[in-house]
Design an enzyme around this catalytic site. Structure first.
Site, PDB file in Angstrom:
ATOM      1  CE1 TYR A 114      -4.039   1.679  -0.122  1.00 41.92           C
ATOM      2  CE2 TYR A 114      -3.535   2.584   2.037  1.00 41.92           C
ATOM      3  CZ  TYR A 114      -4.329   2.557   0.912  1.00 41.92           C
ATOM      4  OH  TYR A 114      -5.400   3.409   0.811  1.00 41.92           O
ATOM      5  CE  LYS A 169     -21.032 -19.982 -16.092  1.00 41.53           C
ATOM      6  NZ  LYS A 169     -21.880 -21.012 -16.710  1.00 41.53           N
TER       7      LYS A 169
END
Length: 672
Positions: A114, A169
């Site tokens: 970060y 899915k």
């Protein structure tokens, strides 16, 4: 004939009954007489005169499950304390989650993952947007987009109710092909809004999988997105179903001994999947297709056809038949059901040609149950997992997207779909194919890699440029496994960018083969940091072109996490080899007619020789962006004294020596 109980209607009964012989047997007998299929029986507790057990039971449907519970509860001194639906338990809290690829344990880790370190990566992508494919999740992430208007056989149930299917899915993408997928269910049915929304989110994804969008809107949505986006767009309800149907048909025809061109195919259900199946079957050689919908046979004189059905009418039904399903089924060879349950009967099957093939794929209940079709059809396939020959899209879409992402294909074209169908069919050998085995199991580990490889090969043949802000960059296929040396012999390419002789391979080189690729793949799965395309060179050996999907990471970031890169290991070995070659470059290159100060460069390579760098200096990792782990050893080698004169021919092992060294590397014999 009744359906067979399956795990999709599985429940666990917590039952309390007397602690005496015969009580448990009476419960199990009652379940069996009610038509239930008993699975596990587990003890919860035994105390005093009562016993509590969990009994897992499979039922045919929800009503059948309730009747089983009532039958058990009616037994004397027996009480059903609790009922757990195992399918609902699997969905508690959703089926997928987001996980970090690395642990953030130190301030260094945080500063690189970060702020402030991430700002450097952001600036690099801003300057060159195409680098987002390597420096973000884009390279391996697919969006599963739906509006919930055509979910399974349930119809328009809305975006919230569609989420469990889209989660499933995404789970299958990850499980079978290692592709990260995320479900996105849109609360709109407007075609333009769906197109615009997908375009807005596309920068974060490497591909778009459209799912459960009703026809005819799905056709326009897919076509528009394919034209306007630079990543693959694939409507799985259309093309995934079509690919698996073709694969099953290829193997079915091996059993019945028929040819594609001789078939009469009846497609019941002219929606998105029906139209796509008809197109791919005609591409494969089928000439006679007849389609039916809720109003009967689709023919050219029928009014009220939408655009997709009008196309279907103009390209199918060569005899211009009219009527309903009964008229269409006469003399047919294949029934392809993509409609609603119960529309097909054994009487329909009896009017088909010899050795009829039935693909009844309505979900969750097929057009005819396999038990009813048994004896009337030669080959029966459904979309259900509890019967043989399951025609399931999971055989197709994970491998197709894996191959497309691996080669950064801009689209998934017809050739890639046909290649995928052939790959699925060829997983089953000629000796293995049978009436109950025309399509591989969804758990066959060979399927997804086979599909990915064939799709990648088809994508490389297409080799379309990737349009972006950096217009001069094109997708580059992987380098060939063999190169041709100056002598005309084929040499296998090595990880150090050079080549290894097929007759005597140097021990210092690691071939860029399957083992190295597996190391690199495993390494890349565990790395996420500053990455850049990796290019290796060696003096006198030219430049290795960049390899799709291979990256190198900053040495500082790797040291901070204590990881070692396979590239660094390979290239460190190459650096040592380059140093040894540099010591003998004067004698070897002068004799071959090439000046020692003129390193060779492959024509058209991405990395040119730098005129400022001393020409005799080894450049094993030039362009990688990092120093090898053996950098200090390499620098010491550069300051090493001049090499000793060549040893005389005939080393201590008795073999001839070349380039000033004995091939056995034993100490030289004293001179005369």
């Amino acid at each position: 004939m009744e359906a067979i109980p399956s795990a999709s209607y599985s429940m666990t009964l917590r039952v309390e009954f007397p602690h005496q012989p015969g009580s448990l047997g009476a419960i199990l007998t009652t379940i069996g007489e009610a038509g239930g299929l008993v699975g596990a029986v587990d003890i919860v507790r035994i105390g005093g005169d009562k016993t509590v057990r969990d009994i897992t039971v499979n039922a045919r449907n929800s009503d059948h499950g309730r009747s089983i519970v009532e039958a058990v509860d009616a037994l004397e001194d027996t009480q059903v304390l609790n009922i757990s639906d195992r399918t609902f338990l699997m969905h508690l809290g959703g089926k997928i989650e987001v996980r970090s690829k690395m642990n953030i344990r130190t301030r260094d880790d945080l500063s690189m993952a970060y702020t402030p370190g991430v700002a450097r990566v952001c600036k690099a992508i801003a300057a060159e947007p195409e680098r987002a494919f390597n420096l973000t999740i884009k390279r391996n992430t697919v969006a599963v987009v739906s509006d919930g208007t055509a979910v399974l056989g349930l119809g328009d149930i809305g975006p919230e109710a569609a989420m469990p299917v889209m989660e499933g899915k995404a789970m299958l993408f990850k499980e079978f092909a290692g592709v990260d997928a995320f479900p996105i269910c849109l609360d709109t049915k407007d075609t333009e809004e769906i197109i615009e929304t997908v375009k807005r989110i596309a920068p974060a994804f490497g591909g778009i999988n459209l799912e459960d969008i009703s026809a005819p809107r799905c056709f326009e949505i897919e076509e528009r997105l394919k034209r306007e986006l630079e990543i693959p767009v694939f409507h799985d309800d259309q093309h995934g179903t079509a690919v698996v149907v073709l694969a099953a048909l290829i193997n079915s025809l091996k059993i019945v001994g028929k040819e594609m061109k001789d078939l009469k195919v009846v497609v019941n259900g002219i929606g998105a999947a029906g139209v796509a199946c008809a197109k791919i079957l005609m591409s494969a050689g089928v000439e006679h297709v007849v389609g039916c919908d809720s109003r009967g046979i689709v023919h050219r004189r029928r009014d009220g056809l939408n655009a997709s059905k009008r196309w279907f009418a103009e390209h199918t039904n060569p005899e211009n038949l009219t009527g309903g399903l009964t008229e269409a089924m006469r003399g047919s060879d294949l029934f392809l059901g993509l409609s609603v349950p119960g529309v097909l009967t054994p009487d329909h099957l009896d009017t088909m040609n010899e050795d009829p093939i039935v693909f009844a794929m309505a979900n969750p209940e097929p057009e005819i149950m396999p038990e009813a079709a048994f004896g009337h059809a030669r080959i029966i396939a459904t979309g259900r997992s509890d019967y043989p020959n399951q025609i399931n899209n999971v055989l197709c879409f994970p491998g197709i997207f894996r191959g497309a992402l691996d080669v950064r294909a801009r689209e998934i074209d017809e050739e890639m779909k046909l290649a995928a169908a052939r790959a699925i069919a060829e997983v089953i050998t000629e000796e293995e194919v049978s009436e109950d085995y025309v399509i591989p199991s969804v758990f066959d580990e060979r399927v997804a890699p086979a599909v990915a490889e064939t799709v990648a090969q088809a994508g490389r043949r297409a080799a379309r440029p990737v349009a972006s802000a950096s217009r001069n960059r094109r997708w580059a296929p992987r380098p060939p496994r063999f190169l041709t040396g100056r002598s005309g012999r084929r040499r296998r390419q090595s990880c150090d960018g050079g080549s290894a002789s097929p007759t005597r391979r140097s021990a210092s080189r690691v071939p860029f083969g399957a083992d190295c690729r597996r190391q690199i793949t495993a390494y890349n799965k565990n790395m996420a940091g500053l990455r850049k395309i990796f290019v290796c060179t060696t003096p006198g050996r030219g430049v290795a072109g960049p390899r799709a999907g291979v990256s190198s990471t900053s040495a500082f970031a790797r040291r901070s996490r204590g990881l070692a890169s396979p590239h660094r290991r390979c290239c460190a070995t190459a650096a040592a080899a380059a140093t040894r070659r540099g010591r003998s470059s004067s004698s070897s290159r002068t004799t071959s007619g090439t000046p020692a100060s003129a390193p060779r460069t492959s024509p058209g390579s991405w990395l040119a020789t730098s005129p400022e760098r001393p020409p005799a200096e080894p450049r094993a990792l030039r362009g990688c962006g990092t120093d090898p782990p053996s950098a200090r050893r390499t620098r010491r080698a550069r300051r090493a004294p001049a090499p000793s004169p060549p040893r005389p021919a005939g080393g201590p092992c008795g073999s001839s020596c070349s380039r000033g060294r004995c091939s056995c590397r034993a100490p030289a014999r004293p001179g005369p």
